[in-house]
Each structure stands twice: as structure tokens, then as C-alpha cells.
Design an enzyme around this catalytic site. Structure first.
Site: not given
Ligand SMILES: *Cc1c(COP(=O)(O)O)cnc(C)c1O
Length: 375
Positions: A43, A95, A169, A194
Site C-alpha cells: 500500500r 467527462y 485532466d 484510456k
Molecule cells: C475515463 C475518464 C475518467 C475516469 O477514469 P476511470 O479510469 O474510468 O476511473 C476521467 N476523466 C476522463 C477525461 C476520462 O475519459
């Protein structure tokens, strides 16, 4: 650009691929000292996290990276640095998972939340008005799925003026095209689920800091250790493997997206295309300043007519799969209006296309035969 995914070489075996270390605990010696002081309990840290963390930190031009169990766990770790009465500013269209979670969380713990239009710096300025202090400015560019482009350098200037932490992000842009830290961001967030992993088989998140000594970063590291939102070592290992082909996948997918955006824009059954790579897109000029080599693999388009037509196109596709997510090797289409709650700001005739690495002609043939049903 890094020429090599990571500089791993096992000097005892000669292996050029890092191993997976599944152990959750690490032994101490006869003087009760950890055999390796970096490893006590998973952890805290597991050696399998390090190749992926090092690669992502380097790609983003950051000081350090921390992996999380998901993109949302990384988002949450940032918001956990705020306290009751803090003021945070977020894009009002981004998102959906981040938007809905931050609204609910901030409401519950008494964090004051304001929203701005990601395509307008004036609206960000307006969102700051009347607040003595702003603690966090959240940016997502291009925003998902309306593809609003936010000027990162302008936000950095504002964040500096008001003393806010600027978090970007960078999931849709990827470090291949945009490195927000170079534009003044303090922290970069990724859904590594992604494009970073790229194969739709790992759920993971990442945060990258511009400076390991940032007080917020110390809190984030403490929170990750304390609350334990970590990936498993197998996921971290798959992620470093996916990262090895990041440039090939992402550059190919973005080139195909640009080509498809132009084709879609010229089609009679399409009433609008949202993609910052199109010279007619309102975000194009800003995108050109901060995206280098491509404009990403996500686009949205509106079909003539309404919801029924959008669903008919998605349903008629043969190669392209209907499903959520983006950044994988396979192309996905999604009718976001069907999956967001009724109060969503998204048009009913909008389809989001997350482009993969298939042959571009095959993708266009598939879209064309589906769109032909509308004209
Ligand atoms: C998918 C996504 C998230 C969330 O991520 P997870 O891995 O699904 O928890 C946050 N921001 C964007 C732009 C995303 O495409």
C-alpha cells in the site's frame, strides 16, 4: 519525446522487460531493518508501480507520478486535499463521471463549487468573482465530449494570480500532444484506463506533479497510502507494457480522427462535427498553441434529425462497437445522451466517436454505410 519506454535491464538475467512483483509484504533483516527500505508493504509502494510511474512522469515532464486504482480514484485524491469552505472551480461540461462525482462530493462536505465554460476564459474569470480565495482550478482540454478547448497558459496565469492549484485532466489530449506542466499546470491527472494503457483491459489512474515539494502532493501521497486507492501489481505491469506503444497508437489514432472529422464534416447526414483539428472549430487556434503533432482521437458529431437518427447510426455500424470509454485500439461510438441523466446539457443527436487504430478506410466505409440510411 522519450526514445525508450524505460531503461530497465535486469543485470542478473539480462531480461529487458521488468518483472511483476506480486508480494504485498517485504521482509526485514536480522537487525529488523527492511531488506530494501523502499519496500515495506504494497500500500506504500510496490516495485511493479515504478516503471509505469517513471514513464508517465517523464512523458509529462513532471517531477513524480503516483498510480491510482482508477482515474476517478486519482480525481478523488486531488479533491481530498480540500477542506470544508474551500472554493473549487470546474468546467460545467466535461467527462461526466468527474462532473457528477465532484458535484456530489463537494456538496456533501461543504466545498464551494463554481462551474465555467471550458471554451471561455471570461467565464472562468466570472466563476472566480466574489470569492476571497480559490483553492483549485480544474481543467479538461479538449473537454469530453463537447471538445471545448481551454487555453492552458491563460488558466495558469489566473491560477497564479489567485493562488489556486491548477490541475489538468490530460486524458483526452495525452502527453503525446500536450504537456500541461509546460504550460504552468501544477498537477496532471490521467485515466490511465484510456490511451496510456490503450488496450481496454486495465482500470488505472495517475497523477503527475510539477514539484514533489508541493504541499498538495504531500497530502495526495499521504492519502494514497492511507486510503489505499492503488492498482494491483498486475495492472501496473500491463500499464507499463501498454505505454511502450503509446506514441504509435496515439499518433495513428489521431491522424485517422483528423481524416474522419473532415469526411464527416462534408457528409450530408452530419450537421456538425466537434474536433479541434478542424480549422473551422472554435477551439482550433488555441488547440494549435498547446497541442503539437495532432488533436487527439476523440470527436463528436451531430446527425441530421434527432435522437432516433443518432441511435439508428450507432445501431447500423458493423465494425465500430457501441460502448463507453476511449483511447483503446478499437473504435467505439457512444450516444452520451442515453447514458447521462436527463439534466445533461448534451444534444440528443450527438454521437461521440473514440477512434482506435484500425484501417481508416474500413472505419469510414462503416460510418458511410450507417449514415447512408439517413439520406
Ligand atoms: C475515463 C475518464 C475518467 C475516469 O477514469 P476511470 O479510469 O474510468 O476511473 C476521467 N476523466 C476522463 C477525461 C476520462 O475519459
Amino acid at each position: 519525446m522519450v526514445a525508450k519506454a524505460d531503461d530497465f535491464l535486469d543485470t542478473t538475467t539480462g531480461a529487458i522487460v521488468p518483472p511483476i512483483q506480486p508480494s504485498t509484504t517485504f521482509a526485514r533483516d536480522d537487525r529488523y531493518e527492511p531488506i530494501n527500505p523502499a519496500n515495506v508493504y504494497t500500500r506504500d509502494c510496490n516495485p511493479t508501480f515504478l516503471p509505469a510511474e517513471n514513464i508517465i512522469a517523464e512523458l509529462e515532464g513532471g517531477d513524480a507520478c503516483a498510480l491510482f486504482a482508477s482515474g476517478m480514484a486519482a480525481v478523488a485524491a486531488v479533491f481530498y486535499t480540500l477542506t470544508t469552505g474551500s472554493h473549487a472551480v470546474i468546467p460545467g461540461a466535461m467527462y461526466w463521471g468527474v462532473l457528477s462525482w465532484t458535484r456530489a462530493y463537494c456538496d456533501r462536505v461543504g466545498i464551494v463549487l463554481s462551474e465555467y465554460d471550458p471554451a471561455s476564459i471570461d467565464s472562468l474569470e466570472a466563476a472566480l468573482e466574489g470569492h476571497a480565495k480559490t483553492d483549485l482550478i480544474w481543467v479538461e482540454t479538449p473537454s469530453n465530449p463537447l471538445m471545448g478547448v481551454t487555453d492552458l497558459s491563460e488558466v495558469a496565469r489566473i491560477a497564479e494570480r489567485v493562488g489556486a492549484l491548477m490541475v489538468v485532466d490530460n486524458t483526452t489530449a495525452t502527453p503525446v500532444f500536450t504537456q500541461p506542466i509546460k504550460h504552468g499546470a501544477h498537477i496532471v491527472m490521467h485515466s490511465a484506463t484510456k490511451s496510456l494503457n490503450g488496450h481496454s483491459d486495465v482500470l488505472a489512474g495517475a497523477l503527475v506533479t510539477s514539484d514533489e515539494n508541493l504541499p498538495a502532493w504531500q497530502l495526495i501521497k499521504q492519502e494514497r497510502h492511507g486510503a489505499g486507492a492503488l492498482p494491483g501489481s498486475f495492472e501496473a505491469w500491463l500499464l507499463q507494457r501498454g505505454l511502450r506503444t503509446l506514441y504509435l497508437r496515439v499518433e495513428r489514432a489521431a491522424a485517422t480522427t483528423q481524416w474522419l472529422a473532415e469526411k464527416l464534416q462534408a457528409h450530408d447526414a452530419v450537421s456538425g462535427v466537434m474536433y479541434p483539428g478542424l480549422p473551422t472549430d472554435p477551439g482550433h487556434e488555441t488547440a494549435k498553441k498547446q497541442m503539437h503533432g495532432g488533436f487527439g482521437s476523440l470527436l463528436s458529431f451531430e446527425v441530421i434529425g434527432g435522437r432516433e437518427n443518432a441511435l439508428a447510426v450507432a445501431g447500423a455500424l458493423q465494425l465500430i462497437v457501441s460502448g463507453t470509454s476511449l483511447g483503446g485500439v478499437e473504435t467505439l461510438i457512444e450516444h452520451r445522451h442515453s447514458v447521462e441523466p436527463p439534466e445533461t446539457c448534451l444534444p440528443e443527436n450527438l454521437l461521440r466517436l473514440a477512434v482506435g487504430i484500425e484501417d481508416k478506410k474500413d472505419l469510414w466505409d462503416d460510418l458511410e454505410q450507417a449514415l447512408a440510411k439517413l439520406t
